[in-house]
Write a protein that holds these residues in place. Structure first.
Motif, PDB file in Angstrom:
ATOM      1  N   THR A   1       0.835  -1.198   0.000  1.00 25.56           N
ATOM      2  CA  THR A   1       0.000   0.000   0.000  1.00 25.56           C
ATOM      3  C   THR A   1       0.865   1.240   0.000  1.00 25.56           C
ATOM      4  OG1 THR A   1      -1.795  -1.138   1.142  1.00 25.56           O
ATOM      5  CG2 THR A   1      -1.789   1.267   1.227  1.00 25.56           C
TER       6      THR A   1
ATOM      7  N   SER B   1       1.346   5.417   0.316  1.00 27.38           N
ATOM      8  CA  SER B   1       0.826   6.634   0.933  1.00 27.38           C
ATOM      9  C   SER B   1       1.647   7.809   0.452  1.00 27.38           C
ATOM     10  CB  SER B   1       0.884   6.532   2.459  1.00 27.38           C
ATOM     11  OG  SER B   1       2.213   6.369   2.893  1.00 27.38           O
TER      12      SER B   1
ATOM     13  N   ARG C   1       1.065   9.656  -2.168  1.00 31.68           N
ATOM     14  CA  ARG C   1       0.867   9.919  -3.594  1.00 31.68           C
ATOM     15  C   ARG C   1      -0.036   8.839  -4.157  1.00 31.68           C
ATOM     16  NH1 ARG C   1       2.367   8.606  -8.721  1.00 31.68           N
ATOM     17  NH2 ARG C   1       3.079  10.257 -10.141  1.00 31.68           N
ATOM     18  N   SER C   2      -0.886   9.200  -5.088  1.00 29.95           N
ATOM     19  CA  SER C   2      -1.710   8.224  -5.780  1.00 29.95           C
ATOM     20  C   SER C   2      -0.941   7.632  -6.952  1.00 29.95           C
ATOM     21  CB  SER C   2      -3.000   8.868  -6.295  1.00 29.95           C
ATOM     22  OG  SER C   2      -3.694   7.967  -7.134  1.00 29.95           O
TER      23      SER C   2
ATOM     24  N   SER D   1      -2.665   5.575  -9.174  1.00 35.40           N
ATOM     25  CA  SER D   1      -3.800   4.978  -9.884  1.00 35.40           C
ATOM     26  C   SER D   1      -3.568   4.863 -11.385  1.00 35.40           C
ATOM     27  CB  SER D   1      -5.077   5.772  -9.609  1.00 35.40           C
ATOM     28  OG  SER D   1      -4.913   7.108 -10.041  1.00 35.40           O
ATOM     29  N   ASN D   2      -2.651   5.638 -11.939  1.00 37.06           N
ATOM     30  CA  ASN D   2      -2.382   5.557 -13.377  1.00 37.06           C
ATOM     31  C   ASN D   2      -0.969   5.087 -13.686  1.00 37.06           C
ATOM     32  OD1 ASN D   2      -4.955   6.669 -14.289  1.00 37.06           O
ATOM     33  ND2 ASN D   2      -4.243   8.581 -13.385  1.00 37.06           N
TER      34      ASN D   2
ATOM     35  N   ASN E   1      -6.970   0.420  -7.207  1.00 37.89           N
ATOM     36  CA  ASN E   1      -6.637   1.844  -7.217  1.00 37.89           C
ATOM     37  C   ASN E   1      -7.314   2.598  -6.078  1.00 37.89           C
ATOM     38  OD1 ASN E   1      -5.013   1.557  -9.472  1.00 37.89           O
ATOM     39  ND2 ASN E   1      -6.647   2.125 -10.899  1.00 37.89           N
TER      40      ASN E   1
ATOM     41  N   LYS F   1      -7.656   1.664  -3.168  1.00 37.46           N
ATOM     42  CA  LYS F   1      -6.861   1.473  -1.959  1.00 37.46           C
ATOM     43  C   LYS F   1      -5.388   1.815  -2.191  1.00 37.46           C
ATOM     44  CE  LYS F   1      -9.854  -2.157  -0.120  1.00 37.46           C
ATOM     45  NZ  LYS F   1      -9.948  -3.561   0.350  1.00 37.46           N
ATOM     46  N   ASN F   2      -5.056   2.217  -3.416  1.00 33.53           N
ATOM     47  CA  ASN F   2      -3.654   2.544  -3.732  1.00 33.53           C
ATOM     48  C   ASN F   2      -2.747   1.367  -3.374  1.00 33.53           C
ATOM     49  OD1 ASN F   2      -2.196   4.551  -5.033  1.00 33.53           O
ATOM     50  ND2 ASN F   2      -1.587   5.573  -3.140  1.00 33.53           N
ATOM     51  N   THR F   3      -3.200   0.193  -3.760  1.00 28.72           N
ATOM     52  CA  THR F   3      -2.568  -1.053  -3.315  1.00 28.72           C
ATOM     53  C   THR F   3      -2.360  -2.001  -4.492  1.00 28.72           C
ATOM     54  OG1 THR F   3      -3.518  -0.886  -1.090  1.00 28.72           O
ATOM     55  CG2 THR F   3      -2.877  -3.082  -1.833  1.00 28.72           C
TER      56      THR F   3
ATOM     57  N   THR G   1       6.284   6.215 -11.875  1.00 29.75           N
ATOM     58  CA  THR G   1       5.456   7.405 -12.112  1.00 29.75           C
ATOM     59  C   THR G   1       5.116   7.489 -13.589  1.00 29.75           C
ATOM     60  OG1 THR G   1       7.451   8.754 -12.253  1.00 29.75           O
ATOM     61  CG2 THR G   1       6.325   8.679 -10.121  1.00 29.75           C
TER      62      THR G   1
END
Length: 124
Positions: free
Chosen positions: A23, A25, A27-28, A30-31, A74, A76-78, A100
């Protein structure tokens, strides 16, 4: 500050299953692409699996293909690594890594963030 924290490692018998999670934390992602790497005692760190930013593409090392599955949540950013039919030589410290960028890479130097690792031990 961005942090990646792995969990779910442990001791399992050969043939068993384990799921490790990571997990993020700060920063996201998701992409962005995620990857899993591992390092066995006395060996170099090696690529295990990766998933693209869209989640539509995955890539596996030959040694784990058909046994391991990488997935992401995404919300859960996990990122997860489901490991089935584990073998003693899967014993290693498993690290998650995040880019990134959305594209999959197998070289750890292409990743921008790295977790602290979680121990997976497979007994025979």
């Amino acid at each position: 500050q961005v942090q990646l924290v792995e969990s779910g490692g442990g001791l399992v018998q050969a043939g068993g299953s384990l799921r490790v999670s990571c997990t993020a934390s700060g920063r996201s992602f998701s992409n962005d692409a995620w990857g899993w790497f591992r390092q066995a005692p006395g060996k170099q760190r090696e690529f295990v699996a990766a998933i693209s930013g869209s989640g539509l593409s995955t890539y596996y090392a030959d040694s784990v293909k058909g046994r391991f599955t990488i997935s992401r949540d995404n919300a859960k950013n996990t990122v997860y690594l489901q490991m089935n039919r584990l073998k003693p030589w899967d014993t290693a410290v498993f690290y998650c890594a995040a880019r990134t960028e959305p594209s999959i890479m197998t070289a750890i130097r292409r990743y921008d963030y790295l977790g602290q690792g979680t121990q997976v031990t497979v007994s025979s």
